[in-house]
Every structure is written in C-alpha cells, then in structure tokens.
Design an enzyme around this catalytic site. Structure first.
Site, PDB file in Angstrom:
ATOM      1  N   ASP A   9       0.244  -4.917  -6.916  1.00 28.86           N
ATOM      2  CA  ASP A   9       0.896  -3.644  -7.142  1.00 28.86           C
ATOM      3  C   ASP A   9       1.729  -3.380  -5.888  1.00 28.86           C
ATOM      4  OD1 ASP A   9       1.408  -0.999  -8.244  1.00 28.86           O
ATOM      5  OD2 ASP A   9      -0.035  -0.256  -6.778  1.00 28.86           O
ATOM      6  N   ASP A  11       3.293   0.186  -4.590  1.00 30.13           N
ATOM      7  CA  ASP A  11       2.991   1.426  -3.884  1.00 30.13           C
ATOM      8  C   ASP A  11       1.486   1.565  -3.676  1.00 30.13           C
ATOM      9  OD1 ASP A  11       5.723   1.987  -3.992  1.00 30.13           O
ATOM     10  OD2 ASP A  11       5.534   3.170  -5.826  1.00 30.13           O
TER      11      ASP A  11
END
Length: 185
Positions: A9, A11
């Site tokens: 991922d 952020d």
C-alpha cells in the site's frame, strides 16, 4: 523465472498518511526508512509493486498530474536507494463508484498480476489498514500490517477478521523488510 512479488500500500506504508488526504507532492512525505526498504527488497530480487486507493481523484481533491508528481517523487526516492517499482496500480474511484479495484476488493492486485505477468498467489501484501489486508487475502497473498499510518489503529481490529487475525504486525516497512530478508518467511 519471475522474481517473487511484494505488494505495498502507499499512504501509511511508504509515506505519511492523513485523514485530509495526501493531495500534493509537498504533502507526500516519506516515512523514515521506507525508500531504503524498497531498495533492499529490490536488491534481494523481489519485484515491488504498489496497490493504492486514491479516491481523492474522484473527490476532486487533486488532479492526475498531482498524483503523477507524487509517484515521481516516490520513484526517485526509491531509485536513490537502488529500488524501483515494477508497477503502480491505483484506484481513482470513490467509495460509491462500485468499481472492482477499490480495496478491500482485489482488483488492483489483479491489475499488478496482469501488468507484470506474475502471480500474487503467496506474495506479500503489506498495508496499514484492514482493507489492504483483505484485498491481499482475497488475491491469495500473505499479509502483514505495519503500525505506521493507520496501522496502530487497525491492529486491534485484526482479531475480528478470521482470515487476518494471525497476520504478522511490524513497526514499519523497514522492520518487515528485516524480517523477510533475515529468512523468517
């Protein structure tokens, strides 16, 4: 033979996260050690890919050019550490768009598989939220949570998810990378 895959991922794993959305290259602030971890993974023979929800596009908080600038900064920082992103998959949709790519659905991971001609079955998916891990699990990935970003708030919720409650938890991407490269996988 295709190199093994690691899916991250963005952020909260590579850069600081905020509930107000990361909207510009200036707001895209790398987490300590994240670029170096990407470099270490690449040097160890892994293909590193990104799977990131970016609903700020659908919400009008930033433009595609802003996202491109953020990804250019992220790519440059990883390259400075000897790393590269084999593919960056992002979902530009909002939660009401009923797409197949918004995590927790596994569509972004399937996009990565197709782009790289590499299976995510058994690959690692590293995220800071339950939805990241749900997407990874749905695509047959091993999953791990980092405490950075929203991870510390997500950690207590792992126990409520049967397919996630045994997911290992790490302080950050650097800690996961040490675990993986030390052969504990």
């Amino acid at each position: 033979m295709t190199n093994p895959l690691i899916i991250l991922d963005r952020d909260g794993v590579l850069n600081e996260d905020t509930d107000a959305y990361v909207k510009s290259v200036d707001e895209w602030i790398p987490l300590p050690g994240s670029a170096a971890a990407v470099g270490q993974l690449c040097k160890a023979g892994f293909q590193v890919a990104i799977a990131t929800n970016q609903s700020g596009l659908a919400r009008g908080y930033f433009q595609p050019s802003d996202l491109d600038a953020m990804h250019a900064k992220m790519t440059a920082l990883a390259a400075a550490e000897g790393g590269e992103f084999a593919h960056i998959a992002f979902c530009p949709h909002g939660p009401d768009d009923h797409c197949d790519c918004r995590k927790p659905l596994p569509g972004l991971i399937h996009q990565i598989e197709q782009a790289l001609d590499n299976s995510a079955e058994g690959a690692w998916m590293i995220g800071d939220s339950i939805r990241d891990l749900e997407a990874g699990a749905a695509a047959g990935c091993k999953v791990a949570l980092v405490r950075t970003g929203k991870g510390a708030k997500s950690e207590p919720r792992l126990a409520a998810h049967e397919q996630l409650f045994e997911a290992p938890v790490f302080d950050d991407l650097a800690a996961f990378t040490r675990f993986l490269l030390d052969g504990a996988h």
